[in-house]
Design an enzyme around this catalytic site. Structure first.
Site, mmCIF file in Angstrom:
data_model
loop_
_atom_site.group_PDB
_atom_site.id
_atom_site.type_symbol
_atom_site.label_atom_id
_atom_site.label_comp_id
_atom_site.label_asym_id
_atom_site.label_seq_id
_atom_site.Cartn_x
_atom_site.Cartn_y
_atom_site.Cartn_z
ATOM 1 N N SER A 128 0.839 -1.196 0.000
ATOM 2 C CA SER A 128 0.000 0.000 0.000
ATOM 3 C C SER A 128 0.872 1.244 0.000
ATOM 4 O O SER A 128 1.999 1.241 0.522
ATOM 5 C CB SER A 128 -0.833 -0.052 1.274
ATOM 6 O OG SER A 128 -1.287 1.223 1.627
ATOM 7 N N TYR A 153 -1.775 -0.239 10.627
ATOM 8 C CA TYR A 153 -2.035 -0.919 9.341
ATOM 9 C C TYR A 153 -0.862 -0.687 8.384
ATOM 10 O O TYR A 153 -0.288 -1.626 7.830
ATOM 11 C CB TYR A 153 -3.344 -0.403 8.723
ATOM 12 C CG TYR A 153 -3.429 -0.686 7.254
ATOM 13 C CD1 TYR A 153 -3.709 -1.971 6.801
ATOM 14 C CD2 TYR A 153 -3.184 0.315 6.304
ATOM 15 C CE1 TYR A 153 -3.746 -2.248 5.443
ATOM 16 C CE2 TYR A 153 -3.218 0.043 4.947
ATOM 17 C CZ TYR A 153 -3.501 -1.238 4.521
ATOM 18 O OH TYR A 153 -3.525 -1.497 3.182
ATOM 19 N N LYS A 157 2.213 -3.319 6.642
ATOM 20 C CA LYS A 157 2.606 -3.476 5.232
ATOM 21 C C LYS A 157 4.121 -3.296 5.086
ATOM 22 O O LYS A 157 4.781 -4.017 4.352
ATOM 23 C CB LYS A 157 1.871 -2.456 4.350
ATOM 24 C CG LYS A 157 0.379 -2.720 4.259
ATOM 25 C CD LYS A 157 0.089 -3.997 3.500
ATOM 26 C CE LYS A 157 -1.362 -4.403 3.521
ATOM 27 N NZ LYS A 157 -1.617 -5.742 2.992
#
Ligand code: UDP
Length: 344
Positions: A128, A153, A157
Site C-alpha cells: 500500500s 495498518y 505493510k
C-alpha cells in the site's frame, strides 16, 4: 497445455476477487484461501459467472500455523502465491493495533514458512502507498524514502515488505513483487463483483454511493483546510480492474524470470491526484445523484496529498491504468445500484 496453479489468499475480497477473474481469464488455475471475515462465499458465484469457471476454495485463517502448514502440504504443485489476505482499515488499526499486528504479521510468517518449506518461490504481495507515510514530494516514486507509517495498518505493510526482503536474501530462489496500491475503487464492468463493506464504510467511495442510495444521511468530508487546490485531501484513485490487470502482469514477470531483483516494488496508481470534492463532482455527474456533504475536521492519520509516479510500473511491467475517474465513479454507482436493487 497444463494450467499453472496460483494460490490467492484473500481471493473473495474486493481486489482479490477481481484479480481471480483476471487470472482465470488468462488461463491460470486458481485456489482461493480466505477466512471470510470480510467477504462471503457468494463472491464465488460472481467470479464463476464472469470467468466461466469456478476457483477452488479453502476456508482458512492463516494466523493458524498448523492449518496453514497442512493446507500448503497439499498445494506443492502451485507456482505462485498472491497474498491479499489482511485487515485493511486504517482507522480500525489505530484503535486495535495488536489485532492488526497479530493478523497481518502472523499470517505473513506462516505463509512464508509454508511457501519455502514446499518450494513455492514466487510471491506477489498486496502492499500500500501507506508505506510512504506523509511524503515530502509528490508524485511518489518507489525510490522515495519510506517514512514512518502513520498507522499500525501501514506499518504492517512495511514490516511485511521487510520480511520478504530478508527472506529473498536468505532463501536462494525466492522471488517477490510487492505492489503498492494507491486508492482502488470501482467494480467489475459486469457488476457481478464489487466492494462490499460490512457496516459503516470507512472509505470514501462506498460512503458516497451509500449516501446517494439513501443509506447514510450525509457524507462528512474530512478536512477543508489542507494546502491543496480546493482545501480537501488529494488521492490517486485507481480502478480495481486496472489493479487486477497489474497482478497478472506481475505474475507473468515472476514466472518468466525477467525480474531485476529478488524483491521488486511497483506503485499501482494512475499518476493523477483527485481531491475529495473532485471525486464528489465526478460521482454526481456520472450518477445524476446529489451527494449531501459537510466539511468537518481532519481525520486522524490522513495525509494531505498522495499520488503515484507510475513510470516504473509502465516500463517494467508494461502496465498502465486505462480507466478514468469518471469510469470509476460510474462503475461504483452501478455496483451500489445492483447491490441495493435500485434502477441505475
Ligand atoms: N474521506 C472523507 N470522508 C469519508 C471517507 C474518506 O472525506 O467518509 C476522505 C479521507 O479523509 C481521504 C480520502 O477521502 O482524504 C480517501 O479516504 P479513504 O478512506 O477512501 O482512503 P485512504 O486514502 O485513507 O486510504
Amino acid at each position: 497445455m497444463e494450467r499453472k496453479k496460483v494460490i490467492v489468499t484473500g481471493g473473495t475480497g474486493f481486489i482479490g476477487s477481481h484479480t481471480v477473474v483476471s487470472l482465470l481469464e488468462q488461463g491460470f488455475e486458481v485456489v482461493i484461501v480466505d477466512n471470510l471475515i470480510n467477504s462471503s462465499l457468494d463472491v464465488l458465484d460472481g467470479i464463476e459467472k464472469i470467468a466461466g469457471s469456478r476457483p477452488d476454495f479453502f476456508e482458512l485463517d492463516m494466523q493458524d500455523s498448523t492449518r496453514t502448514a497442512e493446507f500448503f502440504a497439499t498445494q506443492t504443485d502451485a507456482v505462485a502465491v498472491i497474498h491479499f489476505a489482511a485487515l485493511k482499515a486504517v482507522g480500525e488499526s489505530m484503535k486495535k493495533p495488536l489485532m492488526y499486528y497479530r493478523n497481518n504479521l502472523f499470517s505473513m510468517v506462516n505463509l512464508l514458512e509454508s511457501m519455502t518449506r514446499h518450494g513455492i518461490f514466487n510471491l506477489i504481495f498486496s502492499s500500500s502507498c501507506t508505506v510512504y507515510g506523509d511524503p515530502d514530494v509528490v508524485p511518489i516514486r518507489e525510490s522515495n524514502e519510506v517514512k514512518p507509517a502513520l498507522s499500525p495498518y501501514g506499518n504492517t505493510k512495511k514490516v511485511c515488505e521487510d520480511m520478504i526482503q530478508n527472506l529473498g536474501r536468505s532463501e536462494e530462489g525466492f522471488h517477490a513483487i510487492s505492489l503498492r496500491y494507491f486508492n482502488p475503487i470501482g467494480a467489475h464492468d459486469s457488476v457481478e463483483i464489487g466492494e462490499l463493506p460490512i457496516g459503516v464504510p470507512n472509505n470514501l467511495l462506498p460512503y458516497i454511493t451509500q449516501t446517494a442510495a439513501g443509506l447514510r444521511e450525509e457524507l462528512l468530508v474530512f478536512g477543508g483546510d489542507y494546502d491543496t487546490p480546493d482545501g480537501t485531501a488529494v488521492r490517486d484513485y485507481i480502478h480495481v480492474m486496472d489493479v487486477a490487470d497489474a497482478h497478472v502482469k506481475a505474475l507473468n514477470r515472476l514466472l518468466s524470470g525477467t525480474q531485476k531483483k529478488r524483491l521488486e516494488v511497483f506503485n499501482l496508481g494512475t499518476g493523477k491526484g483527485s481531491s475529495v470534492l473532485e471525486v464528489i463532482q465526478s460521482f454526481e455527474k456520472m450518477s445524476g445523484c446529489k451527494v449531501p456533504f459537510r466539511i468537518v475536521g481532519r481525520r486522524e492519520g490522513d495525509v494531505p496529498e498522495v499520488y503515484a509516479a507510475t513510470d516504473l510500473a509502465n516500463q517494467e511491467l508494461g502496465w498502465q491504468a486505462k480507466r478514468s475517474l469518471d469510469d470509476m465513479t460510474a462503475s461504483s454507482w452501478r455496483w451500489e445500484c445492483r447491490v441495493r436493487q435500485l434502477e441505475v
